[in-house]
Motif scaffolding. Sequence first.
Motif, PDB file in Angstrom:
ATOM      1  N   SER A  53       0.803  -1.213   0.000  1.00 55.65           N
ATOM      2  CA  SER A  53       0.000   0.000   0.000  1.00 55.65           C
ATOM      3  C   SER A  53       0.833   1.258   0.000  1.00 55.65           C
ATOM      4  CB  SER A  53      -0.936   0.013   1.210  1.00 55.65           C
ATOM      5  OG  SER A  53      -0.189   0.099   2.398  1.00 55.65           O
ATOM      6  N   ASP A  54       2.176   1.132   0.133  1.00 50.20           N
ATOM      7  CA  ASP A  54       2.951   2.356   0.100  1.00 50.20           C
ATOM      8  C   ASP A  54       3.248   2.724  -1.343  1.00 50.20           C
ATOM      9  OD1 ASP A  54       5.507   0.333   1.406  1.00 50.20           O
ATOM     10  OD2 ASP A  54       5.495   1.007  -0.659  1.00 50.20           O
ATOM     11  N   GLY A  55       2.803   3.920  -1.676  1.00 51.03           N
ATOM     12  CA  GLY A  55       2.881   4.352  -3.056  1.00 51.03           C
ATOM     13  C   GLY A  55       4.294   4.571  -3.543  1.00 51.03           C
ATOM     14  N   GLY A  56       5.180   5.001  -2.646  1.00 47.32           N
ATOM     15  CA  GLY A  56       6.553   5.231  -3.033  1.00 47.32           C
ATOM     16  C   GLY A  56       6.747   6.447  -3.908  1.00 47.32           C
ATOM     17  N   GLY A  57       5.738   7.291  -4.031  1.00 47.21           N
ATOM     18  CA  GLY A  57       5.853   8.475  -4.876  1.00 47.21           C
ATOM     19  C   GLY A  57       6.787   9.488  -4.270  1.00 47.21           C
ATOM     20  N   SER A  58       7.429  10.276  -5.102  1.00 42.59           N
ATOM     21  CA  SER A  58       8.370  11.260  -4.591  1.00 42.59           C
ATOM     22  C   SER A  58       7.732  12.634  -4.433  1.00 42.59           C
ATOM     23  CB  SER A  58       9.573  11.352  -5.538  1.00 42.59           C
ATOM     24  OG  SER A  58       9.136  11.778  -6.812  1.00 42.59           O
ATOM     25  N   ASP A  59       6.420  12.724  -4.605  1.00 43.03           N
ATOM     26  CA  ASP A  59       5.771  14.029  -4.502  1.00 43.03           C
ATOM     27  C   ASP A  59       5.328  14.352  -3.091  1.00 43.03           C
ATOM     28  OD1 ASP A  59       2.375  13.190  -5.560  1.00 43.03           O
ATOM     29  OD2 ASP A  59       3.775  12.157  -4.260  1.00 43.03           O
ATOM     30  N   GLY A  60       5.658  13.500  -2.120  1.00 45.82           N
ATOM     31  CA  GLY A  60       5.285  13.769  -0.741  1.00 45.82           C
ATOM     32  C   GLY A  60       3.940  13.198  -0.371  1.00 45.82           C
ATOM     33  N   SER A  61       3.224  12.584  -1.318  1.00 47.61           N
ATOM     34  CA  SER A  61       1.914  12.041  -1.005  1.00 47.61           C
ATOM     35  C   SER A  61       1.956  10.539  -0.800  1.00 47.61           C
ATOM     36  CB  SER A  61       0.936  12.352  -2.152  1.00 47.61           C
ATOM     37  OG  SER A  61       1.384  11.718  -3.343  1.00 47.61           O
ATOM     38  N   ASP A  62       3.141   9.968  -0.676  1.00 50.57           N
ATOM     39  CA  ASP A  62       3.257   8.526  -0.491  1.00 50.57           C
ATOM     40  C   ASP A  62       2.712   8.117   0.867  1.00 50.57           C
ATOM     41  OD1 ASP A  62       5.144   9.801   0.959  1.00 50.57           O
ATOM     42  OD2 ASP A  62       6.820   8.547   0.340  1.00 50.57           O
ATOM     43  N   ALA A  63       2.378   6.837   0.987  1.00 48.39           N
ATOM     44  CA  ALA A  63       1.814   6.325   2.228  1.00 48.39           C
ATOM     45  C   ALA A  63       2.909   5.698   3.066  1.00 48.39           C
ATOM     46  CB  ALA A  63       0.708   5.328   1.935  1.00 48.39           C
ATOM     47  N   PRO A 114       7.150  12.274  11.894  1.00 46.87           N
ATOM     48  CA  PRO A 114       6.062  11.470  12.470  1.00 46.87           C
ATOM     49  C   PRO A 114       4.713  12.182  12.488  1.00 46.87           C
ATOM     50  CG  PRO A 114       8.011  11.254  13.817  1.00 46.87           C
ATOM     51  CD  PRO A 114       8.301  12.330  12.808  1.00 46.87           C
ATOM     52  N   ILE A 115       4.710  13.510  12.393  1.00 44.06           N
ATOM     53  CA  ILE A 115       3.446  14.246  12.371  1.00 44.06           C
ATOM     54  C   ILE A 115       2.638  13.858  11.132  1.00 44.06           C
ATOM     55  CG2 ILE A 115       2.442  16.564  12.248  1.00 44.06           C
ATOM     56  CD1 ILE A 115       3.619  15.728  14.992  1.00 44.06           C
ATOM     57  N   ARG A 116       3.317  13.535  10.032  1.00 44.09           N
ATOM     58  CA  ARG A 116       2.600  13.082   8.832  1.00 44.09           C
ATOM     59  C   ARG A 116       1.775  11.838   9.144  1.00 44.09           C
ATOM     60  NH1 ARG A 116       5.719  11.957   3.817  1.00 44.09           N
ATOM     61  NH2 ARG A 116       3.720  12.306   2.839  1.00 44.09           N
ATOM     62  N   ARG A 117       2.374  10.912   9.896  1.00 51.00           N
ATOM     63  CA  ARG A 117       1.650   9.676  10.248  1.00 51.00           C
ATOM     64  C   ARG A 117       0.478   9.980  11.178  1.00 51.00           C
ATOM     65  NH1 ARG A 117       4.676   4.683   9.359  1.00 51.00           N
ATOM     66  NH2 ARG A 117       6.724   5.243   8.612  1.00 51.00           N
ATOM     67  N   LEU A 118       0.696  10.867  12.126  1.00 47.50           N
ATOM     68  CA  LEU A 118      -0.351  11.177  13.098  1.00 47.50           C
ATOM     69  C   LEU A 118      -1.528  11.914  12.476  1.00 47.50           C
ATOM     70  CD1 LEU A 118       1.852  12.263  16.123  1.00 47.50           C
ATOM     71  CD2 LEU A 118       0.608  10.121  15.844  1.00 47.50           C
ATOM     72  N   THR A 119      -1.255  12.751  11.490  1.00 49.59           N
ATOM     73  CA  THR A 119      -2.328  13.522  10.871  1.00 49.59           C
ATOM     74  C   THR A 119      -2.973  12.807   9.690  1.00 49.59           C
ATOM     75  OG1 THR A 119      -0.743  14.694   9.473  1.00 49.59           O
ATOM     76  CG2 THR A 119      -1.357  15.742  11.561  1.00 49.59           C
ATOM     77  N   ALA A 120      -2.360  11.745   9.211  1.00 51.17           N
ATOM     78  CA  ALA A 120      -2.883  11.067   8.016  1.00 51.17           C
ATOM     79  C   ALA A 120      -4.256  10.462   8.253  1.00 51.17           C
ATOM     80  CB  ALA A 120      -1.916   9.982   7.555  1.00 51.17           C
ATOM     81  N   GLU A 121      -4.470   9.831   9.395  1.00 50.79           N
ATOM     82  CA  GLU A 121      -5.759   9.174   9.634  1.00 50.79           C
ATOM     83  C   GLU A 121      -6.917  10.159   9.762  1.00 50.79           C
ATOM     84  OE1 GLU A 121      -7.746   6.110  12.795  1.00 50.79           O
ATOM     85  OE2 GLU A 121      -5.602   5.964  12.407  1.00 50.79           O
ATOM     86  N   PRO A 122      -6.806  11.199  10.615  1.00 53.43           N
ATOM     87  CA  PRO A 122      -7.948  12.123  10.700  1.00 53.43           C
ATOM     88  C   PRO A 122      -8.168  12.940   9.435  1.00 53.43           C
ATOM     89  CG  PRO A 122      -6.224  12.765  12.268  1.00 53.43           C
ATOM     90  CD  PRO A 122      -5.795  11.493  11.623  1.00 53.43           C
ATOM     91  N   LEU A 123      -7.097  13.224   8.692  1.00 56.29           N
ATOM     92  CA  LEU A 123      -7.234  14.040   7.490  1.00 56.29           C
ATOM     93  C   LEU A 123      -7.547  13.217   6.247  1.00 56.29           C
ATOM     94  CD1 LEU A 123      -4.280  16.535   7.972  1.00 56.29           C
ATOM     95  CD2 LEU A 123      -6.709  16.912   8.420  1.00 56.29           C
ATOM     96  N   GLY A 124      -7.347  11.921   6.321  1.00 55.87           N
ATOM     97  CA  GLY A 124      -7.622  11.059   5.176  1.00 55.87           C
ATOM     98  C   GLY A 124      -6.406  10.783   4.316  1.00 55.87           C
ATOM     99  N   SER A 125      -5.389  11.610   4.393  1.00 57.75           N
ATOM    100  CA  SER A 125      -4.136  11.383   3.674  1.00 57.75           C
ATOM    101  C   SER A 125      -3.035  12.155   4.392  1.00 57.75           C
ATOM    102  CB  SER A 125      -4.243  11.843   2.218  1.00 57.75           C
ATOM    103  OG  SER A 125      -4.370  13.238   2.151  1.00 57.75           O
ATOM    104  N   PRO A 126      -1.790  11.734   4.209  1.00 62.96           N
ATOM    105  CA  PRO A 126      -0.704  12.439   4.892  1.00 62.96           C
ATOM    106  C   PRO A 126      -0.498  13.833   4.317  1.00 62.96           C
ATOM    107  CG  PRO A 126       0.173  10.710   3.479  1.00 62.96           C
ATOM    108  CD  PRO A 126      -1.319  10.574   3.461  1.00 62.96           C
ATOM    109  N   LEU A 127      -0.011  14.716   5.166  1.00 63.15           N
ATOM    110  CA  LEU A 127       0.318  16.070   4.713  1.00 63.15           C
ATOM    111  C   LEU A 127       1.489  16.000   3.743  1.00 63.15           C
ATOM    112  CD1 LEU A 127       0.201  18.001   8.096  1.00 63.15           C
ATOM    113  CD2 LEU A 127      -1.458  18.123   6.250  1.00 63.15           C
ATOM    114  N   LYS A 128       1.471  16.851   2.741  1.00 58.59           N
ATOM    115  CA  LYS A 128       2.607  16.933   1.828  1.00 58.59           C
ATOM    116  C   LYS A 128       3.745  17.668   2.520  1.00 58.59           C
ATOM    117  CE  LYS A 128       0.039  16.761  -2.417  1.00 58.59           C
ATOM    118  NZ  LYS A 128       0.606  16.298  -3.642  1.00 58.59           N
ATOM    119  N   ARG A 129       4.946  17.417   2.033  1.00 57.96           N
ATOM    120  CA  ARG A 129       6.114  18.058   2.637  1.00 57.96           C
ATOM    121  C   ARG A 129       6.023  19.576   2.559  1.00 57.96           C
ATOM    122  NH1 ARG A 129       9.764  13.996  -0.452  1.00 57.96           N
ATOM    123  NH2 ARG A 129       9.463  15.582  -2.025  1.00 57.96           N
ATOM    124  N   GLU A 130       5.494  20.067   1.476  1.00 60.50           N
ATOM    125  CA  GLU A 130       5.380  21.511   1.314  1.00 60.50           C
ATOM    126  C   GLU A 130       4.442  22.119   2.346  1.00 60.50           C
ATOM    127  OE1 GLU A 130       4.903  19.283  -1.145  1.00 60.50           O
ATOM    128  OE2 GLU A 130       6.646  19.621  -2.406  1.00 60.50           O
TER     129      GLU A 130
END
Length: 151
Positions: A53-63, A114-130
């Motif tokens: 399930s990890d997308g591995g994308g380099s745009d910051g939207s990977d899982a 780690p904030i990306r992981r913590l916010t991914a569930e309530p927001l529906g997707s992880p925050l982008k790096r930007e």
Amino acid sequence: MPSCPRCDAPVDDEARYCAQCGAPQTEDAAEELDEYVQRQAEQVSGGGGGGGSDGGGSDGSDAFPSKEDLTDREQLWRRGSYVLGYGTVVVALTRVPAAESWPLILGGIAILPPIRRLTAEPLGSPLKREVMAGIYAVFALIGIALFVLLP
């Protein structure tokens, strides 16, 4: 009564693990412990059990790809985020009674990976790096402005 090879505590004949230090006492117990540790390490690193399930994308939207799946640029981003985040928090903690320390602490926490992981569930997707960098910049600018404006 036998004793534990690690801590020399007395151990029952049928014991699989030492009650004192937790060391395995049989070969089966040692193998079971090794398998458990491997499973836990895979879960923590994000490298296992996801079924691809990890997308591995380099745009910051990977899982959350495992460390081995990250490009050099993504690893540099992650390391830089840790340094910047923890550095900001440490500097802010030296000024805790002052008003400018609180936005700096929040900004330092916001940039940590780690904030990306913590916010991914309530927001529906992880925050982008930007977005993480933008949140950090806003809090840092507020903290710096308070530092300059307040005596």
